[in-house]
Design a protein around this motif. Structure first.
Motif, PDB file in Angstrom:
ATOM      1  N   GLU A 172      -6.848   2.961   9.844  1.00 52.84           N
ATOM      2  CA  GLU A 172      -6.934   4.132   8.982  1.00 52.84           C
ATOM      3  C   GLU A 172      -8.305   4.811   9.028  1.00 52.84           C
ATOM      4  OE1 GLU A 172      -5.772   2.713   5.137  1.00 52.84           O
ATOM      5  OE2 GLU A 172      -3.628   2.693   5.651  1.00 52.84           O
ATOM      6  N   SER A 173      -9.244   4.206   9.750  1.00 52.58           N
ATOM      7  CA  SER A 173     -10.583   4.795   9.893  1.00 52.58           C
ATOM      8  C   SER A 173     -10.608   5.762  11.079  1.00 52.58           C
ATOM      9  CB  SER A 173     -11.623   3.693  10.108  1.00 52.58           C
ATOM     10  OG  SER A 173     -11.522   3.171  11.428  1.00 52.58           O
TER      11      SER A 173
ATOM     12  N   ASN B 219       0.823  -1.219   0.000  1.00 55.57           N
ATOM     13  CA  ASN B 219       0.000   0.000   0.000  1.00 55.57           C
ATOM     14  C   ASN B 219       0.857   1.270   0.000  1.00 55.57           C
ATOM     15  OD1 ASN B 219      -2.178  -1.695   0.117  1.00 55.57           O
ATOM     16  ND2 ASN B 219      -2.647  -1.317   2.272  1.00 55.57           N
TER      17      ASN B 219
ATOM     18  N   ILE C 153      -5.687  -2.894   9.048  1.00 52.58           N
ATOM     19  CA  ILE C 153      -5.321  -1.663   8.345  1.00 52.58           C
ATOM     20  C   ILE C 153      -6.530  -0.757   8.159  1.00 52.58           C
ATOM     21  CG2 ILE C 153      -4.476  -0.731   6.156  1.00 52.58           C
ATOM     22  CD1 ILE C 153      -2.673  -3.222   5.961  1.00 52.58           C
ATOM     23  N   ARG C 154      -7.643  -1.334   7.763  1.00 51.23           N
ATOM     24  CA  ARG C 154      -8.833  -0.512   7.537  1.00 51.23           C
ATOM     25  C   ARG C 154      -9.338   0.123   8.828  1.00 51.23           C
ATOM     26  NH1 ARG C 154     -13.266  -3.433   3.966  1.00 51.23           N
ATOM     27  NH2 ARG C 154     -14.222  -1.381   4.318  1.00 51.23           N
ATOM     28  N   LEU C 155      -9.276  -0.611   9.924  1.00 50.28           N
ATOM     29  CA  LEU C 155      -9.704  -0.057  11.209  1.00 50.28           C
ATOM     30  C   LEU C 155      -8.753   1.038  11.678  1.00 50.28           C
ATOM     31  CD1 LEU C 155     -10.747  -3.334  13.051  1.00 50.28           C
ATOM     32  CD2 LEU C 155     -12.272  -1.443  12.459  1.00 50.28           C
TER      33      LEU C 155
ATOM     34  N   LEU D 257     -17.522  -1.492   8.762  1.00 49.84           N
ATOM     35  CA  LEU D 257     -16.647  -1.051   7.671  1.00 49.84           C
ATOM     36  C   LEU D 257     -17.321  -0.801   6.314  1.00 49.84           C
ATOM     37  CD1 LEU D 257     -13.329  -2.932   8.503  1.00 49.84           C
ATOM     38  CD2 LEU D 257     -13.900  -0.531   8.862  1.00 49.84           C
TER      39      LEU D 257
ATOM     40  N   PHE E 175     -17.458  -5.235   5.933  1.00 50.96           N
ATOM     41  CA  PHE E 175     -16.353  -6.170   5.758  1.00 50.96           C
ATOM     42  C   PHE E 175     -16.906  -7.559   5.485  1.00 50.96           C
ATOM     43  CE2 PHE E 175     -12.847  -8.884   7.033  1.00 50.96           C
ATOM     44  CZ  PHE E 175     -11.736  -8.182   6.571  1.00 50.96           C
TER      45      PHE E 175
ATOM     46  N   THR F  80      -6.128  -7.140   6.579  1.00 47.47           N
ATOM     47  CA  THR F  80      -6.995  -6.164   5.908  1.00 47.47           C
ATOM     48  C   THR F  80      -7.842  -5.416   6.922  1.00 47.47           C
ATOM     49  OG1 THR F  80      -7.112  -7.450   3.858  1.00 47.47           O
ATOM     50  CG2 THR F  80      -8.859  -5.852   4.236  1.00 47.47           C
ATOM     51  N   ALA F  81      -8.442  -6.153   7.854  1.00 50.17           N
ATOM     52  CA  ALA F  81      -9.274  -5.532   8.889  1.00 50.17           C
ATOM     53  C   ALA F  81      -8.453  -4.596   9.761  1.00 50.17           C
ATOM     54  CB  ALA F  81      -9.932  -6.608   9.745  1.00 50.17           C
TER      55      ALA F  81
END
Length: 331
Positions: A227-228, A22, A223-225, A312, A314, A220-221
């Motif tokens: 960056e949220s 990324n 990183i998304r959490l 998300l 997800f 994935t979870a």
């Protein structure tokens, strides 16, 4: 700058790879050169050896506060994946020191540095039990200290308390509670042993059930959490609730091996953990099975991932797909 602790383990190594894919800058903690080699294997197998060179490796120990201080310079996000997994009662002190005191050190440095958010990898072992047998355990169910727990589960719960302390002191945090994480390249520990044992045609299986999840979904979870804008929450990461029997037989199918399976009964486990205890005392062998772990292997537990699916949103990869992919790497 992203800091990853536990960067030489299954989660940490795959997380480093995804962050670099990324185009994020990453710093990783290691204790020995040999440990770094494990992460390098992951990158090489995925044909990402060039990305491995971009990691800023720093030798440090989360239980040694002075060694950590320089590590946090210019770090804005921390992924705390480091931790000891052991079910040997002799490791109780080490579990507390690494998982609880080590986490406290990470939290304290996050608070005194410019860290914007901390993501902590916990376990479904810290999730409370639902009051009804037909209900799945979720994030609302509180931990009951009166119930029997493994030393590992107790240490991870204590680590979570340190994370919540940091949150109360102003640190943005998020916790993930993954089930049994299935993924490649770490065949001598964790869930990797399931694949190794099936490949060796080990015939025994437990009749218990629990939650399983693929490594790629976990990172994935995370990183998304991170960056949220979400903070002060924890999320169960379980793709499917299924039995050890089904998982092991699915691994055997992926390997195309024929095994005459034998179900492990309660009395067998009762005998096994006692024999394991005697071997530990008489021969000084490291314990692999405790009374609490034996009970866990027989429990029929289920976990709900609805919270993260809504937050998300997800979706998780099916476990049979994860098993097939992981097995292909073993071959």
């Amino acid at each position: 700058m992203n800091l990853v602790t536990g960067a030489t383990g299954l989660v940490g190594a795959h997380l480093l790879l995804r962050l670099l894919e990324n185009k994020q800058t990453v710093r990783a903690i290691y204790r020995t050169e040999n440990a770094i080699a494990k992460t390098k294997v992951v990158f090489e197998n995925y044909h990402k050896a060039e990305l491995f060179k971009q990691i800023d490796w720093v030798q440090a120990d989360i239980t040694n506060l002075p060694s950590l201080e320089s590590v946090f310079l210019e770090v804005t996000q921390v992924y705390h994946c480091a931790g000891l997994i052991s079910f040997d009662p002799a490791d109780e002190e080490a579990l507390r020191k690494i998982n609880i005191e080590g986490t406290a050190n990470v939290v304290n440095l996050c608070l005194t540095s410019a860290v914007q958010k901390l993501c902590f990898v916990s376990s479904i072992a810290t999730i409370g039990i639902a009051p009804g047998k037909l209900m799945a355990n979720d994030e609302t169910h509180e931990w009951n200290p009166e119930l029997p727990h493994t030393d590992y589960a107790i240490s991870k719960y204590g680590a979570e308390m340190e994370i919540w302390r940091g949150y109360q002191e102003g640190l943005a945090v998020v916790i993930v509670n993954p089930g049994v994480i299935l993924g490649p390249f770490f065949w001598e520990s964790g869930s990797g042993l399931l694949f190794a044992k099936v490949a060796q045609k080990f015939p025994f299986y437990s009749t218990g059930t629990t939650g399983f999840v693929g490594i790629h979904d976990v990172v994935t979870a995370m990183i998304r959490l991170t960056e949220s804008s979400i903070s002060g929450e924890r999320y169960i990461l379980v793709a499917e609730n299924t039995s050890y029997e089904i998982v092991l037989k699915e691994i055997a199918r992926a390997f195309a091996v024929q095994i005459r399976w034998i179900a492990i009964r309660k009395w067998m486990l009762a005998l096994a953990w006692r024999m394991d205890a005697v071997a530990g005392i008489v021969f000084g062998k490291k314990r692999l099975l405790s009374k609490q772990l034996a009970q866990t292997l027989l429990d029929k537990s289920a976990y709900s991932s609805e919270k993260i699916s809504v937050a998300l949103p997800f979706s998780f990869a099916p476990i049979n797909t994860v098993i097939e992919e992981t097995a292909s790497w073993y071959s």
